[in-house]
Design a protein around this motif. Structure first.
Motif, PDB file in Angstrom:
ATOM      1  N   LEU A  49       0.823  -1.202   0.000  1.00 54.37           N
ATOM      2  CA  LEU A  49       0.000   0.000   0.000  1.00 54.37           C
ATOM      3  C   LEU A  49       0.854   1.248   0.000  1.00 54.37           C
ATOM      4  CD1 LEU A  49      -2.762  -0.973   2.558  1.00 54.37           C
ATOM      5  CD2 LEU A  49      -2.939  -0.850   0.074  1.00 54.37           C
ATOM      6  N   LYS A  50       0.371   2.242  -0.707  1.00 54.75           N
ATOM      7  CA  LYS A  50       1.013   3.548  -0.714  1.00 54.75           C
ATOM      8  C   LYS A  50       0.584   4.292   0.551  1.00 54.75           C
ATOM      9  CE  LYS A  50       2.532   3.036  -4.961  1.00 54.75           C
ATOM     10  NZ  LYS A  50       3.901   2.875  -5.313  1.00 54.75           N
ATOM     11  N   THR A  51       1.457   5.143   1.034  1.00 59.14           N
ATOM     12  CA  THR A  51       1.182   5.939   2.225  1.00 59.14           C
ATOM     13  C   THR A  51       1.071   7.406   1.840  1.00 59.14           C
ATOM     14  OG1 THR A  51       3.503   6.387   2.676  1.00 59.14           O
ATOM     15  CG2 THR A  51       2.592   4.317   3.577  1.00 59.14           C
ATOM     16  N   ASP A  52       0.812   8.235   2.828  1.00 61.08           N
ATOM     17  CA  ASP A  52       0.762   9.672   2.565  1.00 61.08           C
ATOM     18  C   ASP A  52       2.094  10.173   2.016  1.00 61.08           C
ATOM     19  OD1 ASP A  52       2.039   9.298   5.035  1.00 61.08           O
ATOM     20  OD2 ASP A  52       1.151  11.086   5.927  1.00 61.08           O
ATOM     21  N   ARG A  53       3.185   9.612   2.465  1.00 58.92           N
ATOM     22  CA  ARG A  53       4.502  10.032   1.936  1.00 58.92           C
ATOM     23  C   ARG A  53       4.629   9.704   0.452  1.00 58.92           C
ATOM     24  NH1 ARG A  53       9.133   9.369   6.481  1.00 58.92           N
ATOM     25  NH2 ARG A  53       7.895  10.239   8.184  1.00 58.92           N
ATOM     26  N   ASP A  54       4.132   8.540   0.058  1.00 61.45           N
ATOM     27  CA  ASP A  54       4.132   8.178  -1.361  1.00 61.45           C
ATOM     28  C   ASP A  54       3.251   9.136  -2.157  1.00 61.45           C
ATOM     29  OD1 ASP A  54       5.736   5.772  -1.036  1.00 61.45           O
ATOM     30  OD2 ASP A  54       3.944   4.850  -0.169  1.00 61.45           O
ATOM     31  N   LEU A  55       2.110   9.490  -1.587  1.00 62.62           N
ATOM     32  CA  LEU A  55       1.208  10.443  -2.237  1.00 62.62           C
ATOM     33  C   LEU A  55       1.909  11.775  -2.446  1.00 62.62           C
ATOM     34  CD1 LEU A  55      -1.561  11.525  -3.208  1.00 62.62           C
ATOM     35  CD2 LEU A  55      -2.064  12.001  -0.792  1.00 62.62           C
ATOM     36  N   PHE A  56       2.549  12.294  -1.399  1.00 58.47           N
ATOM     37  CA  PHE A  56       3.228  13.587  -1.507  1.00 58.47           C
ATOM     38  C   PHE A  56       4.387  13.517  -2.509  1.00 58.47           C
ATOM     39  CE2 PHE A  56       1.952  14.019   3.191  1.00 58.47           C
ATOM     40  CZ  PHE A  56       0.666  14.393   2.852  1.00 58.47           C
ATOM     41  N   ALA A  57       5.088  12.394  -2.526  1.00 58.34           N
ATOM     42  CA  ALA A  57       6.190  12.228  -3.487  1.00 58.34           C
ATOM     43  C   ALA A  57       5.651  12.223  -4.924  1.00 58.34           C
ATOM     44  CB  ALA A  57       6.961  10.936  -3.193  1.00 58.34           C
ATOM     45  N   LEU A  58       4.512  11.573  -5.150  1.00 58.52           N
ATOM     46  CA  LEU A  58       3.922  11.571  -6.483  1.00 58.52           C
ATOM     47  C   LEU A  58       3.478  12.978  -6.870  1.00 58.52           C
ATOM     48  CD1 LEU A  58       2.927  10.248  -9.073  1.00 58.52           C
ATOM     49  CD2 LEU A  58       0.813   9.635  -7.857  1.00 58.52           C
ATOM     50  N   LEU A  59       2.816  13.673  -5.966  1.00 56.53           N
ATOM     51  CA  LEU A  59       2.398  15.048  -6.250  1.00 56.53           C
ATOM     52  C   LEU A  59       3.615  15.910  -6.590  1.00 56.53           C
ATOM     53  CD1 LEU A  59      -0.306  15.546  -3.467  1.00 56.53           C
ATOM     54  CD2 LEU A  59      -0.722  15.179  -5.913  1.00 56.53           C
ATOM     55  N   ASP A  60       4.684  15.766  -5.812  1.00 61.88           N
ATOM     56  CA  ASP A  60       5.914  16.533  -6.077  1.00 61.88           C
ATOM     57  C   ASP A  60       6.489  16.184  -7.446  1.00 61.88           C
ATOM     58  OD1 ASP A  60       5.757  17.805  -3.599  1.00 61.88           O
ATOM     59  OD2 ASP A  60       7.178  16.431  -2.631  1.00 61.88           O
ATOM     60  N   SER A  61       6.515  14.891  -7.772  1.00 66.33           N
ATOM     61  CA  SER A  61       7.101  14.471  -9.057  1.00 66.33           C
ATOM     62  C   SER A  61       6.283  14.991 -10.243  1.00 66.33           C
ATOM     63  CB  SER A  61       7.230  12.951  -9.126  1.00 66.33           C
ATOM     64  OG  SER A  61       5.966  12.341  -9.324  1.00 66.33           O
ATOM     65  N   LEU A  62       4.999  15.220 -10.010  1.00 69.86           N
ATOM     66  CA  LEU A  62       4.127  15.758 -11.051  1.00 69.86           C
ATOM     67  C   LEU A  62       4.143  17.289 -11.081  1.00 69.86           C
ATOM     68  CD1 LEU A  62       1.055  13.387 -10.515  1.00 69.86           C
ATOM     69  CD2 LEU A  62       2.668  13.335 -12.444  1.00 69.86           C
ATOM     70  N   GLY A  63       4.893  17.887 -10.147  1.00 65.41           N
ATOM     71  CA  GLY A  63       4.940  19.346 -10.071  1.00 65.41           C
ATOM     72  C   GLY A  63       3.644  19.944  -9.557  1.00 65.41           C
ATOM     73  N   ILE A  64       2.925  19.183  -8.737  1.00 65.99           N
ATOM     74  CA  ILE A  64       1.641  19.643  -8.194  1.00 65.99           C
ATOM     75  C   ILE A  64       1.861  20.241  -6.810  1.00 65.99           C
ATOM     76  CG2 ILE A  64      -0.621  18.902  -7.353  1.00 65.99           C
ATOM     77  CD1 ILE A  64      -0.638  16.806  -9.592  1.00 65.99           C
ATOM     78  N   PRO A  65       1.638  21.558  -6.675  1.00 66.91           N
ATOM     79  CA  PRO A  65       1.734  22.169  -5.341  1.00 66.91           C
ATOM     80  C   PRO A  65       0.637  21.608  -4.433  1.00 66.91           C
ATOM     81  CG  PRO A  65       1.615  23.849  -7.073  1.00 66.91           C
ATOM     82  CD  PRO A  65       1.309  22.527  -7.703  1.00 66.91           C
ATOM     83  N   HIS A  66       0.994  21.334  -3.206  1.00 65.98           N
ATOM     84  CA  HIS A  66       0.021  20.796  -2.254  1.00 65.98           C
ATOM     85  C   HIS A  66       0.346  21.309  -0.864  1.00 65.98           C
ATOM     86  CE1 HIS A  66       3.034  17.761  -0.920  1.00 65.98           C
ATOM     87  NE2 HIS A  66       3.410  17.845  -2.192  1.00 65.98           N
ATOM     88  N   GLU A  67      -0.684  21.402  -0.066  1.00 64.84           N
ATOM     89  CA  GLU A  67      -0.532  21.857   1.317  1.00 64.84           C
ATOM     90  C   GLU A  67      -1.311  20.898   2.199  1.00 64.84           C
ATOM     91  OE1 GLU A  67      -1.877  25.695   3.921  1.00 64.84           O
ATOM     92  OE2 GLU A  67      -1.201  26.034   1.871  1.00 64.84           O
ATOM     93  N   THR A  68      -0.671  20.425   3.267  1.00 65.09           N
ATOM     94  CA  THR A  68      -1.309  19.471   4.165  1.00 65.09           C
ATOM     95  C   THR A  68      -1.339  20.033   5.576  1.00 65.09           C
ATOM     96  OG1 THR A  68      -0.648  17.597   2.813  1.00 65.09           O
ATOM     97  CG2 THR A  68      -1.172  17.129   5.115  1.00 65.09           C
ATOM     98  N   THR A  69      -2.497  19.903   6.217  1.00 63.47           N
ATOM     99  CA  THR A  69      -2.683  20.339   7.592  1.00 63.47           C
ATOM    100  C   THR A  69      -2.995  19.115   8.444  1.00 63.47           C
ATOM    101  OG1 THR A  69      -3.568  22.458   6.830  1.00 63.47           O
ATOM    102  CG2 THR A  69      -4.062  21.822   9.107  1.00 63.47           C
ATOM    103  N   GLU A  70      -2.205  18.925   9.486  1.00 62.73           N
ATOM    104  CA  GLU A  70      -2.447  17.835  10.438  1.00 62.73           C
ATOM    105  C   GLU A  70      -3.564  18.262  11.391  1.00 62.73           C
ATOM    106  OE1 GLU A  70      -0.794  14.871  10.437  1.00 62.73           O
ATOM    107  OE2 GLU A  70       0.471  15.485   8.744  1.00 62.73           O
ATOM    108  N   HIS A  71      -4.384  17.304  11.826  1.00 64.90           N
ATOM    109  CA  HIS A  71      -5.467  17.596  12.773  1.00 64.90           C
ATOM    110  C   HIS A  71      -5.905  16.295  13.438  1.00 64.90           C
ATOM    111  CE1 HIS A  71      -8.122  16.003   9.643  1.00 64.90           C
ATOM    112  NE2 HIS A  71      -7.616  16.896   8.790  1.00 64.90           N
ATOM    113  N   GLU A  72      -6.795  16.416  14.406  1.00 62.63           N
ATOM    114  CA  GLU A  72      -7.352  15.225  15.042  1.00 62.63           C
ATOM    115  C   GLU A  72      -8.168  14.455  14.011  1.00 62.63           C
ATOM    116  OE1 GLU A  72      -9.576  16.069  18.590  1.00 62.63           O
ATOM    117  OE2 GLU A  72      -8.040  17.445  19.320  1.00 62.63           O
ATOM    118  N   ALA A  73      -8.325  13.176  14.247  1.00 59.56           N
ATOM    119  CA  ALA A  73      -9.096  12.338  13.315  1.00 59.56           C
ATOM    120  C   ALA A  73     -10.517  12.877  13.165  1.00 59.56           C
ATOM    121  CB  ALA A  73      -9.143  10.901  13.812  1.00 59.56           C
ATOM    122  N   VAL A  74     -10.973  12.940  11.913  1.00 59.50           N
ATOM    123  CA  VAL A  74     -12.359  13.310  11.618  1.00 59.50           C
ATOM    124  C   VAL A  74     -12.963  12.211  10.743  1.00 59.50           C
ATOM    125  CG1 VAL A  74     -12.072  15.802  11.882  1.00 59.50           C
ATOM    126  CG2 VAL A  74     -11.645  14.769   9.670  1.00 59.50           C
TER     127      VAL A  74
END
Length: 169
Positions: free
Chosen positions: A6-31
């Protein structure tokens, strides 16, 4: 349990970066619900979403993503999606197998784990009027925001051409 890595959030962010897609992530309590996530408004930029993992009678699966307060008519949605009979919610074990997420964490970003393209991703037309769109990065303890057009690029990069349809009022 799934037999693929399974891919993780780190894999997701690496793919977004490799595609040149700017992204912003905010950590929070589980919803787990839209209601629980309301406290994040104003903190996280972009259209907040709800994501439905659905199946039809022929066991075809869909992730339907709409703006968080949009009304999706599940009784008539099968006609819009050309699905076989009425749709019902997919089983948690199937969600895990195809998407590598658990209930409460369903997200458009889970396309990264659907390597065999077993799931059809559907984006509501109304959602696409927003410049930025949010979703969980494969876990419900964070929210990631990307541009609308970048979300489409991400989905295509994972082998999914999303359907953009009016599925909500």
């Amino acid at each position: 349990m799934t037999d693929k890595p399974l891919k993780t959030d780190r894999d997701l962010f690496a793919l977004l970066d490799s595609l040149g897609i700017p992204h912003e992530t905010t950590e929070h309590e589980a919803v787990f619900t839209v209601g629980e996530s309301e406290r994040l408004r104003g903190i996280i930029a972009g259209a907040h979403t709800k994501n439905l993992f659905l199946r039809d009678r022929k066991d075809r699966h869909f992730v339907v993503t709409a703006e968080e307060y949009a009304t999706v008519d599940l009784k008539g949605l099968h006609r819009i999606l050309d699905a076989s009979g009425r749709l019902s919610f997919g089983k948690p074990e199937t969600m895990w197998h195809y998407l590598g997420v658990t209930p409460g964490s369903v997200t458009v970003f889970s396309a990264i784990n659907d390597i065999a393209s077993q799931v059809t991703f559907v984006l509501d037309e109304g959602l696409m009027r927003y410049d930025r769109i949010t979703g969980h990065p494969l876990r419900n303890t964070a929210t990631t925001s990307v541009g609308r057009d970048d979300l489409i690029r991400f989905l295509k990069a994972t082998g999914h051409t999303p359907l953009v349809l009016k599925v909500a009022d």
